[in-house]
Design a protein around this motif. Structure first.
Motif, PDB file in Angstrom:
ATOM      1  N   ASN A   1       5.982  10.192  -8.685  1.00 50.29           N
ATOM      2  CA  ASN A   1       5.837   9.943 -10.249  1.00 50.29           C
ATOM      3  C   ASN A   1       6.721   9.105 -10.999  1.00 50.29           C
ATOM      4  N   THR A   2       6.801   8.023 -10.583  1.00 52.46           N
ATOM      5  CA  THR A   2       7.486   6.914 -10.885  1.00 52.46           C
ATOM      6  C   THR A   2       7.030   5.529 -11.221  1.00 52.46           C
ATOM      7  N   LYS A   3       7.476   4.601 -11.856  1.00 58.31           N
ATOM      8  CA  LYS A   3       6.892   3.315 -12.128  1.00 58.31           C
ATOM      9  C   LYS A   3       6.812   2.294 -11.131  1.00 58.31           C
ATOM     10  N   LYS A   4       5.913   1.336 -10.871  1.00 59.83           N
ATOM     11  CA  LYS A   4       6.159   0.292 -10.126  1.00 59.83           C
ATOM     12  C   LYS A   4       7.284  -0.498 -10.082  1.00 59.83           C
ATOM     13  N   ASP A   5       7.675  -0.934 -11.111  1.00 58.30           N
ATOM     14  CA  ASP A   5       8.716  -1.897 -11.271  1.00 58.30           C
ATOM     15  C   ASP A   5      10.035  -1.269 -11.091  1.00 58.30           C
ATOM     16  N   LEU A   6      10.252   0.045 -10.778  1.00 53.81           N
ATOM     17  CA  LEU A   6      11.347   0.689 -10.408  1.00 53.81           C
ATOM     18  C   LEU A   6      11.600   1.050  -8.978  1.00 53.81           C
ATOM     19  N   ILE A   7      10.642   0.766  -8.243  1.00 52.32           N
ATOM     20  CA  ILE A   7      10.626   1.420  -6.665  1.00 52.32           C
ATOM     21  C   ILE A   7      10.498   0.216  -5.800  1.00 52.32           C
TER      22      ILE A   7
ATOM     23  N   ASP B   1       0.677  -1.233   0.070  1.00 47.23           N
ATOM     24  CA  ASP B   1      -0.024  -0.043  -0.038  1.00 47.23           C
ATOM     25  C   ASP B   1       1.060   1.255   0.071  1.00 47.23           C
ATOM     26  N   VAL B   2       2.013   1.347   0.771  1.00 46.82           N
ATOM     27  CA  VAL B   2       2.744   2.432   0.992  1.00 46.82           C
ATOM     28  C   VAL B   2       3.451   2.485  -0.527  1.00 46.82           C
ATOM     29  N   LYS B   3       3.938   1.245  -1.227  1.00 48.63           N
ATOM     30  CA  LYS B   3       4.638   1.530  -2.675  1.00 48.63           C
ATOM     31  C   LYS B   3       3.711   2.079  -3.513  1.00 48.63           C
TER      32      LYS B   3
ATOM     33  N   GLN C   1       9.255   1.176   9.696  1.00 50.33           N
ATOM     34  CA  GLN C   1       9.472   1.144  11.160  1.00 50.33           C
ATOM     35  C   GLN C   1       8.587   1.925  11.856  1.00 50.33           C
ATOM     36  N   PRO C   2       7.495   1.222  12.523  1.00 50.12           N
ATOM     37  CA  PRO C   2       6.667   1.916  13.526  1.00 50.12           C
ATOM     38  C   PRO C   2       7.186   2.507  14.501  1.00 50.12           C
ATOM     39  N   HIS C   3       6.611   3.812  14.956  1.00 43.86           N
ATOM     40  CA  HIS C   3       7.255   4.270  16.115  1.00 43.86           C
ATOM     41  C   HIS C   3       6.170   3.738  17.171  1.00 43.86           C
ATOM     42  N   TYR C   4       6.828   3.553  18.322  1.00 43.23           N
ATOM     43  CA  TYR C   4       5.984   3.022  19.520  1.00 43.23           C
ATOM     44  C   TYR C   4       5.271   3.909  20.078  1.00 43.23           C
ATOM     45  N   GLY C   5       4.069   3.445  20.208  1.00 46.53           N
ATOM     46  CA  GLY C   5       2.943   4.509  20.893  1.00 46.53           C
ATOM     47  C   GLY C   5       2.359   5.582  19.838  1.00 46.53           C
ATOM     48  N   GLU C   6       2.973   5.693  18.750  1.00 48.43           N
ATOM     49  CA  GLU C   6       2.378   6.423  17.732  1.00 48.43           C
ATOM     50  C   GLU C   6       1.797   6.207  16.420  1.00 48.43           C
ATOM     51  N   PRO C   7       0.930   6.765  16.006  1.00 48.91           N
ATOM     52  CA  PRO C   7       0.398   6.229  14.586  1.00 48.91           C
ATOM     53  C   PRO C   7       1.314   6.905  13.167  1.00 48.91           C
ATOM     54  N   LYS C   8       2.560   6.506  13.478  1.00 41.85           N
ATOM     55  CA  LYS C   8       3.513   7.099  12.607  1.00 41.85           C
ATOM     56  C   LYS C   8       4.577   5.992  12.250  1.00 41.85           C
ATOM     57  N   ALA C   9       5.169   5.976  11.289  1.00 40.23           N
ATOM     58  CA  ALA C   9       6.380   5.217  10.889  1.00 40.23           C
ATOM     59  C   ALA C   9       7.200   5.797  10.051  1.00 40.23           C
ATOM     60  N   LEU C  10       8.668   5.142   9.980  1.00 40.56           N
ATOM     61  CA  LEU C  10       9.574   5.793   9.519  1.00 40.56           C
ATOM     62  C   LEU C  10      10.022   4.608   8.213  1.00 40.56           C
ATOM     63  N   GLY C  11       9.972   5.167   6.927  1.00 40.30           N
ATOM     64  CA  GLY C  11      10.240   4.329   5.728  1.00 40.30           C
ATOM     65  C   GLY C  11      11.401   4.634   5.056  1.00 40.30           C
ATOM     66  N   TYR C  12      11.756   3.550   4.299  1.00 40.28           N
ATOM     67  CA  TYR C  12      12.961   3.746   3.249  1.00 40.28           C
ATOM     68  C   TYR C  12      12.853   3.162   2.066  1.00 40.28           C
ATOM     69  N   ALA C  13      12.881   3.844   0.868  1.00 33.79           N
ATOM     70  CA  ALA C  13      12.609   3.206  -0.353  1.00 33.79           C
ATOM     71  C   ALA C  13      13.717   3.552  -1.110  1.00 33.79           C
ATOM     72  N   LYS C  14      13.838   2.876  -2.374  1.00 39.33           N
ATOM     73  CA  LYS C  14      14.880   3.056  -3.420  1.00 39.33           C
ATOM     74  C   LYS C  14      14.225   3.115  -4.631  1.00 39.33           C
ATOM     75  N   ILE C  15      14.653   4.107  -5.518  1.00 36.81           N
ATOM     76  CA  ILE C  15      14.057   4.179  -6.812  1.00 36.81           C
ATOM     77  C   ILE C  15      14.949   3.995  -7.961  1.00 36.81           C
TER      78      ILE C  15
ATOM     79  N   THR D   1       6.720  -7.319  -4.692  1.00 38.26           N
ATOM     80  CA  THR D   1       5.952  -7.908  -5.765  1.00 38.26           C
ATOM     81  C   THR D   1       4.382  -7.946  -5.573  1.00 38.26           C
ATOM     82  N   GLU D   2       3.398  -7.735  -6.045  1.00 37.84           N
ATOM     83  CA  GLU D   2       2.036  -7.916  -5.689  1.00 37.84           C
ATOM     84  C   GLU D   2       1.829  -9.464  -6.035  1.00 37.84           C
TER      85      GLU D   2
END
Length: 102
Positions: A45-51, A35-37, A57-71, A91-92
């Motif tokens: 503004n990129t393609k699904k097969d390039l990312i 879903d995040v992807k 990583q969810p934060h404890y006790g908060e509705p927030k997460a830190l993520g890392y992606a490569k394009i 991959t879906e």
């Protein structure tokens, strides 16, 4: 679910851009990687097969997460550098076509 890009840098050695982001999901469960992807594809503004979303990583006790992606610049670069496990989790799953029993 709302995504905020906090850092974006170019990695010329691996021919890719690296993105760090926050995902805010007030009142929801931690979002699934796919879903995040999908949201990042639209946002960057990129393609699904390039990312590839490396981690969330969810934060404890908060509705927030830190993520890392490569394009990546090309699908070939992605397949050459990333492991099969990382590619598989990004991959879906294709659902088999339901056949009518008559």
């Amino acid at each position: 679910m709302e995504i905020t890009i906090i850092e974006e840098k170019e990695n010329k050695l691996f021919n890719r851009n690296e993105v760090k982001f926050y995902v805010e999901y007030e009142g929801e469960a931690t979002p699934k990687l796919l879903d995040v992807k999908s949201k990042l594809v639209a946002l960057l503004n990129t393609k699904k097969d390039l990312i590839v979303v490396d981690n969330i990583q969810p934060h404890y006790g908060e509705p927030k997460a830190l993520g890392y992606a490569k394009i990546y610049a090309t699908p070939e670069d992605l397949k050459y550098i990333e492991t099969e496990a990382v590619i598989a989790k990004n991959t879906e799953v294709e659902e088999p076509a339901e056949e009518d029993e008559e």
